[in-house]
Scaffold this motif. Structure first.
Motif, PDB file in Angstrom:
ATOM      1  N   ALA A 111       0.828  -1.209   0.000  1.00 31.74           N
ATOM      2  CA  ALA A 111       0.000   0.000   0.000  1.00 31.74           C
ATOM      3  C   ALA A 111       0.858   1.254   0.000  1.00 31.74           C
ATOM      4  N   VAL A 112       1.907   1.248   0.823  1.00 32.10           N
ATOM      5  CA  VAL A 112       2.791   2.420   0.887  1.00 32.10           C
ATOM      6  C   VAL A 112       3.505   2.622  -0.448  1.00 32.10           C
ATOM      7  N   LEU A 113       4.030   1.543  -1.027  1.00 30.86           N
ATOM      8  CA  LEU A 113       4.736   1.657  -2.298  1.00 30.86           C
ATOM      9  C   LEU A 113       3.792   2.092  -3.422  1.00 30.86           C
ATOM     10  N   ALA A 114       2.580   1.531  -3.433  1.00 29.95           N
ATOM     11  CA  ALA A 114       1.626   1.916  -4.474  1.00 29.95           C
ATOM     12  C   ALA A 114       1.227   3.385  -4.336  1.00 29.95           C
ATOM     13  N   GLY A 115       0.949   3.817  -3.110  1.00 24.61           N
ATOM     14  CA  GLY A 115       0.599   5.220  -2.908  1.00 24.61           C
ATOM     15  C   GLY A 115       1.732   6.153  -3.289  1.00 24.61           C
ATOM     16  N   ALA A 116       2.968   5.769  -2.933  1.00 23.42           N
ATOM     17  CA  ALA A 116       4.121   6.585  -3.306  1.00 23.42           C
ATOM     18  C   ALA A 116       4.302   6.626  -4.820  1.00 23.42           C
ATOM     19  N   ALA A 117       4.062   5.496  -5.485  1.00 22.75           N
ATOM     20  CA  ALA A 117       4.168   5.468  -6.940  1.00 22.75           C
ATOM     21  C   ALA A 117       3.119   6.375  -7.574  1.00 22.75           C
ATOM     22  N   GLY A 118       1.921   6.402  -6.986  1.00 20.34           N
ATOM     23  CA  GLY A 118       0.888   7.289  -7.502  1.00 20.34           C
ATOM     24  C   GLY A 118       1.263   8.754  -7.352  1.00 20.34           C
ATOM     25  N   MET A 119       1.910   9.103  -6.246  1.00 24.66           N
ATOM     26  CA  MET A 119       2.358  10.479  -6.057  1.00 24.66           C
ATOM     27  C   MET A 119       3.493  10.823  -7.014  1.00 24.66           C
ATOM     28  N   TYR A 120       4.417   9.895  -7.193  1.00 27.37           N
ATOM     29  CA  TYR A 120       5.524  10.139  -8.120  1.00 27.37           C
ATOM     30  C   TYR A 120       5.011  10.277  -9.556  1.00 27.37           C
ATOM     31  N   ALA A 121       3.907   9.594  -9.863  1.00 25.51           N
ATOM     32  CA  ALA A 121       3.355   9.656 -11.218  1.00 25.51           C
ATOM     33  C   ALA A 121       2.812  11.036 -11.571  1.00 25.51           C
ATOM     34  N   THR A 122       2.657  11.915 -10.586  1.00 19.72           N
ATOM     35  CA  THR A 122       2.164  13.263 -10.873  1.00 19.72           C
ATOM     36  C   THR A 122       3.278  14.200 -11.329  1.00 19.72           C
ATOM     37  N   ALA A 123       4.510  13.730 -11.346  1.00 15.12           N
ATOM     38  CA  ALA A 123       5.626  14.577 -11.771  1.00 15.12           C
ATOM     39  C   ALA A 123       5.468  14.956 -13.240  1.00 15.12           C
ATOM     40  N   PRO A 124       5.896  16.156 -13.619  1.00 14.20           N
ATOM     41  CA  PRO A 124       5.771  16.594 -15.024  1.00 14.20           C
ATOM     42  C   PRO A 124       6.839  15.954 -15.913  1.00 14.20           C
ATOM     43  N   PHE A 125       6.588  14.751 -16.384  1.00 14.93           N
ATOM     44  CA  PHE A 125       7.551  14.051 -17.229  1.00 14.93           C
ATOM     45  C   PHE A 125       7.641  14.731 -18.597  1.00 14.93           C
ATOM     46  N   PRO A 126       8.840  14.894 -19.127  1.00 13.30           N
ATOM     47  CA  PRO A 126       8.972  15.560 -20.431  1.00 13.30           C
ATOM     48  C   PRO A 126       8.557  14.686 -21.603  1.00 13.30           C
ATOM     49  N   ASN A 127       8.614  13.365 -21.413  1.00 16.03           N
ATOM     50  CA  ASN A 127       8.291  12.429 -22.492  1.00 16.03           C
ATOM     51  C   ASN A 127       6.798  12.112 -22.471  1.00 16.03           C
TER      52      ASN A 127
END
Length: 375
Positions: A111-127
């Motif tokens: 749960a912690v890893l999935a939630g953290a991955a969801g937060m990281y997914a909000t980063a403005p990726f250039p690609n």
């Protein structure tokens, strides 16, 4: 004793008892959780829809740097809420009195890893591809949160895989019906789109093709993006909203309203023809209230968007490719249905073996898979 001959399709068309009413949570709390999930699922996609198609409704075409930052921080806030809510629910249901230490560590860590991955997914990726993958990751995390919320309220979305030939045939027939609803809603929207363009009525409509408007230019991006679409629309908007509100005996008009309004708004980039999505949304709500099976809905929606989007991406190829692929798809569907029907065909009564118990009595069937109605 002879076993009666029953058609496979009749085994799941029998009415089933209604689910029990929730007793461990007040209706208002369930309503708040259902609406909260809707807000989390729709907030960022609605912002993206407004940014990509706002010019149809008089908004400026360009997006300022300040607006971009607001969008990024809004998405990060939504992901943070999903992170804490998911961890709270998983931690609450995994005390040592109910799970082993290993299960507790694995489930809470996931749960912690999935939630953290969801937060990281909000980063403005250039690609662009990385952005699509990030949206798919966040959609899966939100879908897990939705399942945890339903589990906390003892509401099942029925995501189990079919185990018998009859159950596989049942899910296949449900998938076909949902696919027909998707085709009807999509066809209505695009008929309205071309009709308005042809008449020149002067009402807001999408400029160009749907794939270009959504920023999809290849098959891989389309397929990955559909993971987020199916997770948000089918799991959160349709299934969870319908199941939770039905469990607390909310009137049907509230369920249809809470599902249809977000679905129409999410397709607002079409312009006025987005009202055709009412058929797309209301039809799926009705189907889910009838059968209560989530996997067929997800499969039908994914297939509809994948095939439809793929045909749109093939516009540069000769025209005959598209009807040929459509015919091939129809043949494939017919072949799969025929195979499933043969596998689920019951043994004729004259040739069916008669097993006996040690006492000499013929055992009776304990039951058949039936249609699950959540009305």
């Amino acid at each position: 004793m002879r076993v009666p001959h029953i058609a496979p399709s009749d085994l799941w068309r029998r009415p089933s008892p209604e689910p029990s009413v929730l007793t461990d949570a007040p209706a208002r709390q369930v309503m708040r959780h259902a609406i909260g999930l809707l807000i989390l699922a729709c907030w960022f996609p609605l912002i993206v829809t407004a940014v990509t198609s706002g010019h149809l409704y008089g908004l400026p075409l360009s997006v300022t740097t300040r607006t971009r930052y607001v969008v990024i921080w809004t998405q990060f806030t939504v992901a943070a809420v999903v992170f804490w809510w998911l961890c709270w629910l998983v931690f609450a249901r995994t005390p040592l009195s109910q799970v082993t230490p290993r299960q507790r560590l694995l489930q809470r860590g996931a749960a912690v890893l999935a939630g953290a991955a969801g937060m990281y997914a909000t980063a403005p990726f250039p690609n662009a591809l990385a952005q699509v993958v990030a949206h798919a990751v966040f959609g899966c995390v939100l879908a897990w949160l939705t399942l945890e919320v339903c589990r906390a309220h003892r509401v099942s979305l029925r995501i189990t895989l079919p185990r018998t030939a009859v159950e596989r045939l049942r899910d296949w027939e449900i998938t076909q019906q949902v696919l027909a609803v998707c085709i009807a809603g999509g066809a209505l929207s695009f008929l309205l789109l071309h009709l308005i363009r042809w008449t020149g009525a002067g009402v807001p409509v999408m400029k160009g093709g749907q794939m270009a408007t959504l920023g999809v230019d290849n098959f891989g991006t389309l397929a990955i993006g559909l993971v987020s679409t199916v997770a948000l629309e089918d799991v959160v908007i349709v299934a969870a909203t319908t199941a939770l509100l039905t469990a607390v005996r909310q009137p049907a008009w509230q369920i249809y309203t809470l599902v249809c309004v977000p679905e129409v708004l999410l397709h607002a980039y079409l312009g006025l023809p987005a009202i055709g999505m009412l058929v797309f949304a209301a039809g799926r709500v009705w189907m889910y209230r009838q059968y209560g099976r989530l996997l067929p809905f997800m499969a039908a929606h994914f297939t509809f968007d994948l095939v439809g989007g793929g045909l749109m991406l093939m516009q540069a190829l000769p025209f005959w490719y598209r009807p040929a692929l459509g015919l091939l798809f129809g043949v494939l569907v017919s072949w799969i249905g025929t195979r499933l029907e043969k596998a689920a065909k019951p043994v004729p009564p004259d040739t069916q073996p008669q097993p006996s118990t040690p006492d000499g009595d013929t055992p009776q069937s304990s039951g058949h898979p039936e249609r699950v109605s959540i009305q």
